[in-house]
Design a protein around this motif. Structure first.
Motif, PDB file in Angstrom:
ATOM      1  N   GLY A   1       3.882  11.384  -4.974  1.00 63.38           N
ATOM      2  CA  GLY A   1       3.283  10.433  -5.896  1.00 63.38           C
ATOM      3  C   GLY A   1       4.232   9.264  -6.079  1.00 63.38           C
ATOM      4  N   TYR A   2       3.793   8.279  -6.876  1.00 64.77           N
ATOM      5  CA  TYR A   2       4.615   7.082  -7.071  1.00 64.77           C
ATOM      6  C   TYR A   2       4.627   6.674  -8.539  1.00 64.77           C
ATOM      7  N   ALA A   3       5.747   6.121  -8.962  1.00 65.04           N
ATOM      8  CA  ALA A   3       5.846   5.544 -10.302  1.00 65.04           C
ATOM      9  C   ALA A   3       6.384   4.121 -10.174  1.00 65.04           C
ATOM     10  N   VAL A   4       5.754   3.189 -10.887  1.00 67.70           N
ATOM     11  CA  VAL A   4       6.281   1.825 -10.970  1.00 67.70           C
ATOM     12  C   VAL A   4       7.188   1.776 -12.190  1.00 67.70           C
ATOM     13  N   LEU A   5       8.483   1.619 -11.921  1.00 64.04           N
ATOM     14  CA  LEU A   5       9.478   1.591 -13.002  1.00 64.04           C
ATOM     15  C   LEU A   5       9.896   0.153 -13.269  1.00 64.04           C
TER      16      LEU A   5
ATOM     17  N   ALA B   1       1.954   5.265 -13.015  1.00 61.21           N
ATOM     18  CA  ALA B   1       2.287   6.343 -12.074  1.00 61.21           C
ATOM     19  C   ALA B   1       0.995   6.951 -11.542  1.00 61.21           C
ATOM     20  N   HIS B   2       1.069   7.448 -10.321  1.00 59.77           N
ATOM     21  CA  HIS B   2      -0.109   8.010  -9.652  1.00 59.77           C
ATOM     22  C   HIS B   2       0.344   9.250  -8.887  1.00 59.77           C
TER      23      HIS B   2
ATOM     24  N   VAL C   1       0.878  -1.166   0.000  1.00 56.76           N
ATOM     25  CA  VAL C   1       0.000   0.000   0.000  1.00 56.76           C
ATOM     26  C   VAL C   1       0.914   1.212   0.000  1.00 56.76           C
ATOM     27  N   ALA C   2       0.813   2.037  -1.026  1.00 56.38           N
ATOM     28  CA  ALA C   2       1.655   3.238  -1.116  1.00 56.38           C
ATOM     29  C   ALA C   2       0.775   4.448  -0.847  1.00 56.38           C
ATOM     30  N   LEU C   3       1.010   5.099   0.281  1.00 58.30           N
ATOM     31  CA  LEU C   3       0.189   6.246   0.669  1.00 58.30           C
ATOM     32  C   LEU C   3       0.827   7.526   0.134  1.00 58.30           C
ATOM     33  N   THR C   4       0.018   8.350  -0.518  1.00 55.65           N
ATOM     34  CA  THR C   4       0.557   9.580  -1.101  1.00 55.65           C
ATOM     35  C   THR C   4       0.680  10.692  -0.062  1.00 55.65           C
ATOM     36  N   HIS C   5      -0.225  10.691   0.908  1.00 54.14           N
ATOM     37  CA  HIS C   5      -0.184  11.679   1.986  1.00 54.14           C
ATOM     38  C   HIS C   5      -1.178  11.263   3.065  1.00 54.14           C
ATOM     39  N   GLY C   6      -1.225  12.029   4.149  1.00 52.40           N
ATOM     40  CA  GLY C   6      -1.985  11.576   5.307  1.00 52.40           C
ATOM     41  C   GLY C   6      -3.354  12.203   5.472  1.00 52.40           C
ATOM     42  N   HIS C   7      -3.917  12.817   4.423  1.00 54.39           N
ATOM     43  CA  HIS C   7      -5.266  13.370   4.566  1.00 54.39           C
ATOM     44  C   HIS C   7      -6.263  12.236   4.815  1.00 54.39           C
TER      45      HIS C   7
END
Ligand code: ZN
Length: 270
Positions: free
Chosen positions: A129-133, A173-174, A35-41
């Protein structure tokens, strides 16, 4: 209504964990490995306690390891982590908490990494954000003009490895919640999920979310193959917004596939 998450099933990666996550996933709650969290909102993390509790206490793969990747030092995420620890002090959840900073990577399988990149979403808390490379190999550019026979001759002389170079391709990417990102972060991406909260710049009060046009600009500049717009504000009546959005897509110069992720559905914008 204020719950955000995105399940990328082929890579078994969840981006964010809004409320209702475990209900929506049903029996698939044991599938995610990361689980990749982008931020804590709250609308991105409050589904995590229910999701993790269901994995621990419901019948299924209770021991399956889970890694939660998150922006290092984000207080909203740390609060959820503490909630879990205090709510179930005796329970052993098989969770690894992996704080990342922009530029940091987390390996997901033999040939892929999850790369964190900084985003602009207001406030003082870190957001990313995240990117799957995917790690791939290609012929070095200096050999691009050679004929097949010449390349074969060089392979015989120097070996295949001498002619090849590694590179990384963006599979997915997200952005999470964010202002438009730097297109170079996601150049040539197969899929980009980009914040697209506002149909018009005038509707934006604070610079913390992108407009649909900005997201399309990122997709065009980055040469993205499939752009998924998400987080369209609930202020917009969908019956009126969809034709307006389709017109923006048609006039944007972005030529890839384009979808709206809305209320658990993917809507084709072409
Ligand atoms: Zn947010």
């Amino acid at each position: 209504m204020f719950s955000n998450w995105c399940w990328h099933e082929p890579f078994q990666v969840l981006i964010d964990a809004g409320e209702g996550l475990q209900l929506a996933l049903g029996q698939k709650i044991w599938a995610p490995e990361v689980v990749a969290l982008t931020h804590g909102h709250s609308d991105h993390v409050l589904g995590l306690p229910g999701f993790i509790a269901s994995r621990r206490f419901a019948k299924g793969a209770q021991d399956k390891a889970l890694t939660v990747v998150f922006p290092d030092g984000n207080n909203g995420v740390l609060a959820v982590r503490e909630l879990l620890a205090r709510m179930w002090p005796a329970a052993e959840f098989p969770i690894t908490w992996a704080p990342l900073r922009p530029g940091g990577e987390f390996r997901i399988g033999r040939t892929r990494v999850l790369l964190a990149f900084a985003t602009s979403h207001g406030g003082s808390e870190p957001t990313q954000g995240y990117a799957v490379l995917e790690e791939r190999r290609r012929l070095k550019s200096e050999y691009a003009g050679l004929s097949e026979a010449e390349i074969c001759a060089r392979v015989r002389e120097h070996g295949r490895d001498a002619l090849m170079e590694p590179y990384r391709h963006v599979r997915f990417a997200h952005t999470g919640d964010a202002m438009p990102i730097d297109p170079s972060l996601v150049a040539g991406a197969d899929i980009l999920v980009h914040d697209a909260t506002f149909l018009e710049t005038e509707d934006r009060k604070w610079d913390i979310h992108a407009t649909t046009v900005e997201a399309l600009d990122v997709g065009r500049a980055a040469g993205v193959h499939c752009l998924v717009l998400h987080h369209l504000s609930i202020r917009y009546d969908r019956a009126a917004a969809l034709p307006a959005l389709r017109a923006q897509v048609a006039g944007s110069g972005f030529e890839g596939e384009c979808w709206l992720l809305d209320d658990g559905r993917l809507i084709n914008l072409r």
